[in-house]
Design an enzyme around this catalytic site. Sequence first.
Site, PDB file in Angstrom:
ATOM      1  N   ARG A 280      11.417  -1.257  10.984  1.00  0.00           N
ATOM      2  CA  ARG A 280      10.430  -1.080  11.719  1.00  0.00           C
ATOM      3  C   ARG A 280      10.070  -1.909  12.964  1.00  0.00           C
ATOM      4  O   ARG A 280      10.539  -3.175  12.939  1.00  0.00           O
ATOM      5  CB  ARG A 280       8.893  -0.988  10.966  1.00  0.00           C
ATOM      6  CG  ARG A 280       8.701   0.191  10.454  1.00  0.00           C
ATOM      7  CD  ARG A 280       7.495   0.107   9.581  1.00  0.00           C
ATOM      8  NE  ARG A 280       6.204  -0.573  10.204  1.00  0.00           N
ATOM      9  CZ  ARG A 280       5.253  -0.398   9.316  1.00  0.00           C
ATOM     10  NH1 ARG A 280       5.071   0.029   8.061  1.00  0.00           N
ATOM     11  NH2 ARG A 280       4.016  -1.111   9.885  1.00  0.00           N
TER      12      ARG A 280
ATOM     13  N   ARG B  30      11.617  -5.680   4.873  1.00  0.00           N
ATOM     14  CA  ARG B  30      11.604  -4.035   4.518  1.00  0.00           C
ATOM     15  C   ARG B  30      12.684  -3.259   5.566  1.00  0.00           C
ATOM     16  O   ARG B  30      12.636  -3.570   6.835  1.00  0.00           O
ATOM     17  CB  ARG B  30      10.125  -3.881   4.974  1.00  0.00           C
ATOM     18  CG  ARG B  30       9.926  -2.387   5.127  1.00  0.00           C
ATOM     19  CD  ARG B  30       8.482  -1.761   5.089  1.00  0.00           C
ATOM     20  NE  ARG B  30       7.793  -2.464   6.415  1.00  0.00           N
ATOM     21  CZ  ARG B  30       6.603  -2.433   6.391  1.00  0.00           C
ATOM     22  NH1 ARG B  30       5.699  -1.827   5.376  1.00  0.00           N
ATOM     23  NH2 ARG B  30       5.928  -2.928   7.549  1.00  0.00           N
TER      24      ARG B  30
ATOM     25  N   ARG C 138      -9.459   0.615   8.931  1.00  0.00           N
ATOM     26  CA  ARG C 138      -9.028  -0.727   9.556  1.00  0.00           C
ATOM     27  C   ARG C 138     -10.080  -1.460  10.140  1.00  0.00           C
ATOM     28  O   ARG C 138      -9.754  -2.750  10.163  1.00  0.00           O
ATOM     29  CB  ARG C 138      -8.035  -0.351  10.675  1.00  0.00           C
ATOM     30  CG  ARG C 138      -6.539  -0.362  10.542  1.00  0.00           C
ATOM     31  CD  ARG C 138      -5.869  -1.112   9.318  1.00  0.00           C
ATOM     32  NE  ARG C 138      -4.551  -1.557   9.906  1.00  0.00           N
ATOM     33  CZ  ARG C 138      -3.570  -0.871   9.358  1.00  0.00           C
ATOM     34  NH1 ARG C 138      -3.400   0.264   9.019  1.00  0.00           N
ATOM     35  NH2 ARG C 138      -2.195  -1.475  10.040  1.00  0.00           N
TER      36      ARG C 138
ATOM     37  N   LYS D 268       0.880  -1.414   0.102  1.00  0.00           N
ATOM     38  CA  LYS D 268       0.119  -0.118  -0.016  1.00  0.00           C
ATOM     39  C   LYS D 268       0.795   1.307  -0.148  1.00  0.00           C
ATOM     40  O   LYS D 268       0.398   2.170  -0.959  1.00  0.00           O
ATOM     41  CB  LYS D 268      -1.054   0.098   1.139  1.00  0.00           C
ATOM     42  CG  LYS D 268      -1.726  -1.174   1.493  1.00  0.00           C
ATOM     43  CD  LYS D 268      -2.625  -0.954   2.682  1.00  0.00           C
ATOM     44  CE  LYS D 268      -1.848  -1.195   3.923  1.00  0.00           C
ATOM     45  NZ  LYS D 268      -1.216  -2.479   4.169  1.00  0.00           N
TER      46      LYS D 268
ATOM     47  N   ARG E 283      -0.280  -9.142  13.319  1.00  0.00           N
ATOM     48  CA  ARG E 283      -0.790  -8.098  12.490  1.00  0.00           C
ATOM     49  C   ARG E 283      -1.632  -8.850  11.330  1.00  0.00           C
ATOM     50  O   ARG E 283      -2.781  -8.350  10.937  1.00  0.00           O
ATOM     51  CB  ARG E 283       0.461  -7.224  11.953  1.00  0.00           C
ATOM     52  CG  ARG E 283       0.946  -6.079  12.853  1.00  0.00           C
ATOM     53  CD  ARG E 283       2.330  -5.806  12.427  1.00  0.00           C
ATOM     54  NE  ARG E 283       2.243  -5.080  10.980  1.00  0.00           N
ATOM     55  CZ  ARG E 283       3.439  -4.882  10.385  1.00  0.00           C
ATOM     56  NH1 ARG E 283       4.605  -5.434  10.745  1.00  0.00           N
ATOM     57  NH2 ARG E 283       3.331  -4.291   9.305  1.00  0.00           N
TER      58      ARG E 283
HETATM   59  P1  AP5 Z   1       4.801  -1.620   1.914  1.00  0.00           P
HETATM   60  O1  AP5 Z   1       4.562  -0.810   0.713  1.00  0.00           O
HETATM   61  O2  AP5 Z   1       5.493  -0.997   3.064  1.00  0.00           O
HETATM   62  O3  AP5 Z   1       3.322  -2.355   2.510  1.00  0.00           O
HETATM   63  P2  AP5 Z   1       2.258  -1.862   3.128  1.00  0.00           P
HETATM   64  O4  AP5 Z   1       0.990  -2.453   2.562  1.00  0.00           O
HETATM   65  O5  AP5 Z   1       2.377  -0.409   3.286  1.00  0.00           O
HETATM   66  O6  AP5 Z   1       2.442  -2.667   4.572  1.00  0.00           O
HETATM   67  P3  AP5 Z   1       2.468  -2.016   6.158  1.00  0.00           P
HETATM   68  O7  AP5 Z   1       3.302  -2.921   7.007  1.00  0.00           O
HETATM   69  O8  AP5 Z   1       2.875  -0.623   5.830  1.00  0.00           O
HETATM   70  O9  AP5 Z   1       1.004  -2.150   6.428  1.00  0.00           O
HETATM   71  P4  AP5 Z   1       0.223  -2.117   7.828  1.00  0.00           P
HETATM   72  O10 AP5 Z   1      -1.061  -2.101   7.546  1.00  0.00           O
HETATM   73  O11 AP5 Z   1       0.655  -3.380   8.762  1.00  0.00           O
HETATM   74  O12 AP5 Z   1       1.196  -1.047   8.651  1.00  0.00           O
HETATM   75  P5  AP5 Z   1       0.651   0.417   8.851  1.00  0.00           P
HETATM   76  O13 AP5 Z   1       1.911   1.266   9.072  1.00  0.00           O
HETATM   77  O14 AP5 Z   1      -0.583   0.840   8.273  1.00  0.00           O
HETATM   78  O15 AP5 Z   1       5.697  -2.924   1.290  1.00  0.00           O
HETATM   79  C1  AP5 Z   1       6.240  -3.779   2.179  1.00  0.00           C
HETATM   80  C2  AP5 Z   1       7.435  -4.305   1.686  1.00  0.00           C
HETATM   81  O16 AP5 Z   1       7.415  -4.982   0.447  1.00  0.00           O
HETATM   82  C3  AP5 Z   1       8.555  -3.065   1.472  1.00  0.00           C
HETATM   83  O17 AP5 Z   1       9.935  -3.568   1.999  1.00  0.00           O
HETATM   84  C4  AP5 Z   1       8.524  -2.924   0.077  1.00  0.00           C
HETATM   85  O18 AP5 Z   1       9.787  -2.536  -0.769  1.00  0.00           O
HETATM   86  C5  AP5 Z   1       8.141  -4.425  -0.375  1.00  0.00           C
HETATM   87  N1  AP5 Z   1       7.429  -4.519  -1.790  1.00  0.00           N
HETATM   88  C6  AP5 Z   1       6.290  -3.665  -2.063  1.00  0.00           C
HETATM   89  N2  AP5 Z   1       5.736  -4.147  -3.211  1.00  0.00           N
HETATM   90  C7  AP5 Z   1       6.494  -5.145  -3.801  1.00  0.00           C
HETATM   91  C8  AP5 Z   1       6.629  -6.003  -4.686  1.00  0.00           C
HETATM   92  N3  AP5 Z   1       5.676  -5.867  -5.811  1.00  0.00           N
HETATM   93  N4  AP5 Z   1       7.455  -7.088  -4.729  1.00  0.00           N
HETATM   94  C9  AP5 Z   1       8.404  -7.128  -4.016  1.00  0.00           C
HETATM   95  N5  AP5 Z   1       8.433  -6.429  -2.873  1.00  0.00           N
HETATM   96  C10 AP5 Z   1       7.585  -5.530  -2.726  1.00  0.00           C
HETATM   97  O19 AP5 Z   1       0.215   0.366  10.371  1.00  0.00           O
HETATM   98  C11 AP5 Z   1       1.292   0.094  11.530  1.00  0.00           C
HETATM   99  C12 AP5 Z   1       0.378  -0.113  12.743  1.00  0.00           C
HETATM  100  O20 AP5 Z   1      -0.173   1.140  13.019  1.00  0.00           O
HETATM  101  C13 AP5 Z   1      -0.889  -1.029  12.983  1.00  0.00           C
HETATM  102  O21 AP5 Z   1      -0.300  -2.295  13.313  1.00  0.00           O
HETATM  103  C14 AP5 Z   1      -1.621  -0.479  14.182  1.00  0.00           C
HETATM  104  O22 AP5 Z   1      -0.981  -0.397  15.354  1.00  0.00           O
HETATM  105  C15 AP5 Z   1      -1.317   0.994  13.845  1.00  0.00           C
HETATM  106  N6  AP5 Z   1      -2.409   1.827  13.004  1.00  0.00           N
HETATM  107  C16 AP5 Z   1      -2.060   2.256  11.574  1.00  0.00           C
HETATM  108  N7  AP5 Z   1      -3.566   2.600  10.898  1.00  0.00           N
HETATM  109  C17 AP5 Z   1      -4.275   2.304  11.937  1.00  0.00           C
HETATM  110  C18 AP5 Z   1      -5.877   2.562  11.916  1.00  0.00           C
HETATM  111  N8  AP5 Z   1      -6.345   2.928  11.191  1.00  0.00           N
HETATM  112  N9  AP5 Z   1      -6.513   2.015  13.126  1.00  0.00           N
HETATM  113  C19 AP5 Z   1      -5.806   1.723  14.333  1.00  0.00           C
HETATM  114  N10 AP5 Z   1      -4.518   1.473  14.251  1.00  0.00           N
HETATM  115  C20 AP5 Z   1      -3.555   1.774  13.215  1.00  0.00           C
HETATM  116 MG    MG Z   2       2.490   1.048   4.803  1.00  0.00          MG
END
Ligand code: AP5
Ligand code: MG
Length: 215
Positions: A160, A127, A88, A13, A171
């Site tokens: 991270r 990552r 979420r 994402k 997660r």
């Molecule tokens: P990346 O683009 O970073 O993936 P992502 O989908 O953004 O994954 P996240 O881990 O950021 O999602 P998340 O939902 O767990 O975390 P968030 O920060 O929202 O890509 C991942 C890796 O893959 C990278 O190394 C990239 O280079 C690689 N990659 C990408 N595309 C590729 C491809 N095509 N081929 C190969 N490699 C590839 O949330 C973190 C925490 O915050 C949550 O756990 C929660 O505690 C809190 N939080 C956030 N939002 C909320 C909410 N709305 N409500 C409550 N808690 C929340």
């Molecule tokens: Mg992300």
Amino acid sequence: MRLVLLGAPGAGKGTQAKKLIEKYRIPQISTGDILRKAVTDRTPLGKEAKSYMDKGELVPDSVVIGLVKERLAKDDCKEGFILDGFPRNTSQAQTLDGVLAMMNTPLTVALSVDVDKDDLMKRLTGRRTCRGCQQMYNVYFSTPKKDGICDKCGGELFQRDDDKEATIKNRLDVYEKSTAPLIDHYKKKGILKSVMGVGSIDEIFNKVCAVLDKK
Ligand code: AP5
Ligand code: MG
């Protein structure tokens, strides 16, 4: 365009959002990035959020919804936005629908990026993110030219805290239980689209743009 990016942790994402910002000139609103900045800055919000994030649990809605409402009210969202990591759960999705309905600016599309669980684990454990510009890299798939240093801004790359195997497992469970039901929520509203998030980052970006350009 008012876009919600859906997808499991590691689906790409954030990676796709960074490219979409450049193409569509609308801001990315990543609740994860906002919360991580609050943790780094040791604000009261960050202190509250940290314990949830370290366990891979969702931060309470009361905290996150306020953040998003405040962000959506800013001028740069007038032409649209990319919501990444929000909503979420059903309660966040319903609140978002209500807020946007009041502003007479409903979502244009909810785009789900779908990736298998095994791939997600490798993407997340591998990552690395730039402290300066938040550019993402991966030790398996997309390494920087110089080890530990961002190609774009020369910043330091870090792993991270929640990208440890046990936390990743939680997660992914939280995603299945709380977030995956949103696929149905948006399907019922008639705005769901999906792409397979497998292949190179650019290949996926092309598929994403093909869907969005029809909107
Ligand atoms: P990346 O683009 O970073 O993936 P992502 O989908 O953004 O994954 P996240 O881990 O950021 O999602 P998340 O939902 O767990 O975390 P968030 O920060 O929202 O890509 C991942 C890796 O893959 C990278 O190394 C990239 O280079 C690689 N990659 C990408 N595309 C590729 C491809 N095509 N081929 C190969 N490699 C590839 O949330 C973190 C925490 O915050 C949550 O756990 C929660 O505690 C809190 N939080 C956030 N939002 C909320 C909410 N709305 N409500 C409550 N808690 C929340
Ligand atoms: Mg992300």
